[in-house]
Motif scaffolding. Sequence first.
Motif, short mmCIF file in Angstrom:
data_model
loop_
_atom_site.label_atom_id
_atom_site.label_comp_id
_atom_site.label_asym_id
_atom_site.label_seq_id
_atom_site.Cartn_x
_atom_site.Cartn_y
_atom_site.Cartn_z
N LEU A 38 15.53 -5.09 -4.96
CA LEU A 38 14.61 -4.48 -4.00
C LEU A 38 13.25 -5.13 -4.16
CD1 LEU A 38 15.65 -0.75 -4.32
CD2 LEU A 38 15.37 -1.94 -2.15
N GLU A 39 12.60 -5.41 -3.05
CA GLU A 39 11.26 -6.00 -3.09
C GLU A 39 10.27 -5.02 -2.48
OE1 GLU A 39 10.52 -10.37 -2.76
OE2 GLU A 39 9.66 -9.74 -0.83
N LEU A 40 9.30 -4.61 -3.28
CA LEU A 40 8.27 -3.68 -2.87
C LEU A 40 6.95 -4.43 -2.86
CD1 LEU A 40 7.77 -0.55 -2.33
CD2 LEU A 40 7.08 -0.43 -4.73
N SER A 41 6.25 -4.42 -1.73
CA SER A 41 5.04 -5.24 -1.62
C SER A 41 3.97 -4.54 -0.80
CB SER A 41 5.38 -6.58 -0.97
OG SER A 41 5.91 -6.39 0.33
N GLY A 42 2.74 -5.01 -0.99
CA GLY A 42 1.62 -4.49 -0.22
C GLY A 42 0.57 -3.85 -1.10
N PRO A 43 -0.60 -3.57 -0.54
CA PRO A 43 -1.71 -3.01 -1.32
C PRO A 43 -1.38 -1.72 -2.07
CG PRO A 43 -2.48 -3.74 0.84
CD PRO A 43 -0.98 -3.83 0.85
N SER A 44 -0.47 -0.92 -1.53
CA SER A 44 -0.13 0.37 -2.15
C SER A 44 1.15 0.31 -2.98
CB SER A 44 0.00 1.46 -1.08
OG SER A 44 -1.24 1.68 -0.43
N ALA A 45 1.70 -0.87 -3.17
CA ALA A 45 2.97 -0.98 -3.89
C ALA A 45 2.87 -0.43 -5.30
CB ALA A 45 3.43 -2.43 -3.91
N ARG A 46 1.78 -0.73 -6.00
CA ARG A 46 1.64 -0.24 -7.38
C ARG A 46 1.60 1.29 -7.41
NH1 ARG A 46 -2.91 0.55 -11.01
NH2 ARG A 46 -4.34 -0.47 -9.55
#
Length: 203
Positions: free
Chosen positions: A124-132
């Motif tokens: 699974l790939e989680l990305s973007g400014p709010s990913a953390r």
Amino acid sequence: MAETGVAALRRSPLAHLTEAMRAAAVTGARGVALAERPFLTMVNLRVAPGSAAAGRVEKVLGVPLPRACGDTATDGSRTAVWLGPDEWLVVSPASSGEGTAGIAQALGGAPGSVVDVSAHRTTLELSGPSARQVLEKGCPLDLHPRVFGPGRAVSTTVGPVGVLLWQVDDAPTYRLLARSSFADHLARRLIDAMGEFGGPEVP
């Protein structure tokens, strides 16, 4: 050209959630997106670090074998991830054709093992400014950039699911390598966590 044979029948563990993951994506300053990166080639490697056999394997791979917990080494298409003092996971693109034969030949008769474990996990790939922030809802690790940044990869959990968590870049983009049988639970948990940032509930 249409796929034929086994490739045409292959279905990823999260194919049924593709639309739900796409619908959960959030854009903008608080953006976050989730997608499956299926069928990556994964080879589990065990060899004595610093040995002649390890040197031969490194030449075949084109990357050094990381020596410390959390470290990775990459040439852009192939990444070696540290799993233990004498164990690594070698991850390559699905289309790379990477197999175990060349690595096993480099290992020769030295103690160790080379096993294709591609079917064991999906990614699974989680990305973007709010990913953390999404990950922090279920992951016990300190993911602050001062501690965990690009090129880091460790075994941890997200909720009850064991994953190999790998931060690819400083976007940030994270890859979560999870057992295929637990992927549905993990994906639904992440989709639910994304809801705070504007995504819909999973159907």
